[in-house]
Write a protein that holds these residues in place. Sequence first.
Motif: not given
Length: 176
Positions: A152-160
Motif C-alpha cells: 500500500a505504501r509503495v503504491e501511494e502517489a509520489g512514493a520513493p
Amino acid sequence: MDETRRDRDTEGRAHNARPRDGLGRPLPYGTPGVERQPEGVVRAPRETVREAQRLLDAGMPFHAHEVFEDAWKSGPGAERELWRGLAQLAVGLTHAARGNATGGARLLRRGAAALTEFAASQGGDRAPEARGATAYGIGIDALTGWALELAARVEEAGAPAVDAAAEAPRLRADGG
C-alpha cells in the motif's frame, strides 16, 4: 565482450553470467558486482531462513529470493506455497527498491496470499499462540501484514523507492 551473447552452462542451458548489483540488476560484463547465490543448493529449512534473513538484512532481497526459490524447488510439496510466498515477498521488495511500485506491490500481495494459503493448509484449529508461525518459526501473520502494508505504501502517489535493508522483514516470529 559481446553484450548480446547468451551465456551457457556446461550442459548448454542458458545461464546469465553477467555480474549483478545488490538488487539483482545486470551490470555490464567486466564490472565488479555482488557475488550471485549458487543455484540448486538444498538447505535445511532453518538454514534457508537464516541465509535469506542475512541477505535481506544486507539489502539484497533478490539474492534472498534465490535462496527461497531453491527451497521451493527442492522441498516437500506440502511446503511449496510457503517457500514460493517467501520468494515472492523478496522479489516484491526487490521491485519496490528498484522503484517499480506496480510490480513490487503486485508481488508483495501475491506472496502474502501464498503465505495465507499455506497457513490455512496447516489448519486453523491450532492454539492462538501457535497460529501464524510455521514449524521453522516463520511469522506468517507478521510477514503478511508487513507485505500488505509495504504494498500500500509503495503504491501511494509520489512514493520513493524503498531502502531494501531498512525495509527488510523479520522472517522469524521470535525476531531471530
